[in-house]
Design an enzyme around this catalytic site. Structure first.
Site, PDB file in Angstrom:
ATOM      1  N   CYS A  32      -5.619  67.850  26.536  1.00  0.00           N
ATOM      2  CA  CYS A  32      -6.667  67.371  25.637  1.00  0.00           C
ATOM      3  C   CYS A  32      -6.161  67.341  24.198  1.00  0.00           C
ATOM      4  CB  CYS A  32      -7.903  68.268  25.745  1.00  0.00           C
ATOM      5  SG  CYS A  32      -9.252  67.729  24.676  1.00  0.00           S
ATOM      6  N   ASN A  54       0.641  59.442  34.742  1.00  0.00           N
ATOM      7  CA  ASN A  54      -0.617  58.918  34.211  1.00  0.00           C
ATOM      8  C   ASN A  54      -0.331  58.130  32.939  1.00  0.00           C
ATOM      9  OD1 ASN A  54      -3.228  60.261  32.207  1.00  0.00           O
ATOM     10  ND2 ASN A  54      -3.481  58.582  33.628  1.00  0.00           N
TER      11      ASN A  54
END
Length: 671
Positions: free
Chosen positions: A413, A515
């Protein structure tokens, strides 16, 4: 991944066929003889304000939300077996109050209630914005027995009945002696016998069939409200509660009971595994030189029981599975259900703050919920400290309350608030802490553990391979997922798939998923072909903009999905949202809000039939264009006002004064 050539200072523009592009009108040249207006002075006579426009980037951190005006509403306990037991309850209870509420209530959105259709009972009752489909006067109808709509002589009547032998009913059917027998699977059988009728042609109240009370008239007449309440209560007590509510509870899992939340808030939930683990690592760190970063905890003689317990945990097989990333705000339960319908194999809940989970935060526990369709489901936890995340993991490992297949540790994050506390992407710089987290989560919870991280903190300083090497050597981590960007990059630039492949080689034999920027089946196949060390791909923004990406990958095709098919996907989302958040005013507007958040990404999709070159790339934005139908044009709009129009097609008109501000500034030019 294929290379995208970007022009400096100019955003990559998607190649749309010329016949669909809306040409910008040419402005007339400025009149040189026109005298410019005097520049406005700044505050206190200072210099004029700068004309340099700021880029519309970042998040609307101070954005406001539209709030539904709260009014006195019918007591929710009216729809339970126990009824309302609060002496000072300020909600509405009497028939006169309920009638007055219905008279002043906003009109129904649509005729059919999706919650009632799904479960046979709507717990929103009179407050439901689709209440017409399940209200009979002031009575909230239950399909499965409280009140059944039957037909007699062409006129609907209410049959109050008691279920016979509910546990032994075949195929979940409810067998009654009456004009019509309705089963739980929707079929209707005629079970009426001549011996069941009296001389007037009415049903007899025989033992084991239908009970009559002093307040109950025959079935040709009108039953009083007291009779309805009594019979419904008797029936519910016979079943041990509403069958339909049992069906809902089976669909939605990981719902924390209120008494357990209260115990968490008071700190009365024992977590012995966490206490034992923290005592162990504290002891070892005291014996080891603080400057010595590496110590293989699982290989120390004093902790072989910990190693044995961790190695007994059955690992999840992620091989070639399509993994939907945990997505903050938009990756809610209704969205995940849509992606499951479209082919996603693995789902994970939104990032939950471990400390708030342990403190019993209601909003954080709402993120833990799971739908029965999510057959491989994980919970992502975020924390700066080992003890916080291990406590939360041990709590979630309680199989009496939670069904979790794995726990994911958030190390990616980039949000400032998370990073500055030492959580999220800040953990990449503290590999020893990460190792302790992974081992602690597995020991305390008994569940497999996965991690998701970025390439590093700084743009040109990749350090993920160092963390991954230690995870492979010192933990039994089940899966590593690497986002091919640094914290500094956030979501700009292209993901570095060559570096992801290097890290996958370092992780072997631990599987590593990549990703970043996967937006078509060709992108997926390029990863599998050109980067063989990578075990799979996690879908994030690509699945937000194009949730049918999973279908395209599994079928190896570009799906030129029509506007009506896309609208059907939104209809499913709305149905799932009303089932999840409720069908009253608050539930409808919450569904609308999260639908708008999702539409702010969906509008970036360009239909396949409009592109000159396939496939569309994730970093490409379209010029102004119109679609092949009015609906397709509306779905392509980047104006919030058009998004709201789209929600009105699905959820009815917005309340007076409604507004919406998107989370990301770049997602819309108007709010």
């Amino acid at each position: 991944m294929s290379t995208v050539v970007a022009v400096k200072g100019k955003r990559a523009e998607a190649p749309i066929k010329s016949e669909f592009i809306i040409e910008k009108p040419e402005l007339p040249p400025p009149d040189k003889n026109f005298e410019k207006e005097k520049e406005p002075e700044g505050a206190n006579g200072g210099p004029p304000p700068s004309k340099k426009a700021k880029k519309n980037r970042g998040q609307n951190k101070q954005r406001d939300f539209f709030m539904v005006q709260q009014t006195r509403k019918p007591c929710p306990n009216l729809y339970t077996v126990e009824k309302c037991s609060y002496k000072d309850c300020k909600n509405l209870h009497t028939d006169d109050e309920l009638k007055s509420y219905l008279d002043s209530k906003l009109p129904d959105v649509f005729e059919e209630c999706p919650v009632f259709k799904m479960s046979g009972y709507c717990s929103s009752g009179l407050t439901c914005r689709f209440a017409g489909s399940h209200l009979d006067g002031l009575t909230n109808i239950c399909k499965h027995g409280c009140i059944v709509k039957a037909e007699k002589n062409g006129h609907p009547i209410d049959i109050i009945f008691e279920v016979l032998n509910p546990e032994g009913s075949e195929n979940g059917s409810v067998k009654i002696e009456g004009r019509n027998t309705e089963t739980l699977n929707g079929s209707v059988k005629n079970e009426t016998h001549e011996s069941s009728l009296n001389e007037n042609g009415d049903l007899k109240a025989e033992k084991g069939d239908i009970k009559e009370t002093d307040n109950t008239e025959n079935l040709n007449g009108n039953m009083t409200r007291e009779a309805e309440k009594t019979s419904a209560t008797e029936k519910c007590e016979t079943l041990g509660g509403h069958l339909c509510l049992e069906k809902v509870s089976k669909q939605f899992k990981n719902v924390t009971p209120r008494p357990l939340l209260q115990s968490l808030r008071k700190g009365k939930v024992p977590l012995p595994n966490t206490e034992d683990y923290m005592r162990r690592i504290k002891k070892e760190k005291a014996r080891i030189d603080p400057n010595h970063e590496t110590y293989d905890f699982l290989e120390l003689d004093d902790h072989q029981d910990v190693k044995l317990k961790i190695e007994e945990i059955k690992k999840v097989d992620f091989t070639d599975k399509l993994y939907l990333a945990p997505l903050t705000t938009v990756g809610n339960l209704p969205y995940r259900r849509v992606c499951k319908l479209l082919g996603a194999d693995v789902t994970c809940g939104e990032m939950a703050l471990a400390d708030d989970v342990i403190k019993g935060g209601f909003s954080e526990h709402a993120l833990l919920r799971r739908h029965e369709s999510e057959d491989l489901f994980g919970i992502q936890l975020c924390a700066p400290n080992v003890d916080q995340i291990v406590k939360a993991a041990e709590f979630l490992g309680n199989k009496d309350y939670y069904e979790v297949d794995f726990i994911d540790i958030n190390m990616g994050c980039p949000i400032d608030l998370i990073y500055q506390k030492g959580a999220g992407s800040a953990l990449i710089s503290h590999p020893r802490r990460v190792v302790d987290m992974v081992n602690g989560v597995m020991y305390a919870s008994g569940l497999p553990c996965t991690v998701k991280l970025r390439t590093g903190v700084k743009m040109d300083s990749n350090i993920a391979h160092k963390v991954i090497t230690r995870l492979r050597k010192e933990t039994r981590v089940n899966l590593i997922t690497l986002h091919g960007r640094s914290r500094e990059q956030r979501y700009t630039k292209l993901a570095d798939w060559d570096y992801i492949n290097t890290c996958a080689q370092a992780a072997n034999p631990v599987p590593l998923f990549g990703n970043g920027d996967c937006f078509s089946f060709e992108d997926y196949q390029n990863v599998k072909t050109n980067h063989p060390a990578i075990a799979g791909v996690m879908m994030a923004r690509g699945a937000l903009i194009k949730p049918w990406l999973f279908t395209e990958i599994k079928e190896s095709r570009h799906w030129d999905i029509s506007a009506s098919e896309r609208l059907d996907i939104l209809k499913n989302y709305v149905k799932f949202g009303l089932e999840h958040w409720g069908s009253d005013d608050i539930g409808v507007e919450k569904t609308r809000k999260f639908l708008l958040e999702w539409v702010s990404f969906l509008c970036r999709y360009i239909p396949v039939g409009l592109l000159e070159v396939l496939p569309q790339k994730l970093n490409e934005r379209p010029p102004n264009y119109f679609g092949r139908s009015d609906l397709e044009t509306l779905m392509a709009s980047t104006d919030c006002k058009d998004w709201i129009k789209l929600t009105e097609m699905l959820l009815g008109p917005v309340p007076d004064g409604y507004f919406f501000i998107p989370k990301h500034k770049a997602n819309s030019f108007s709010s």
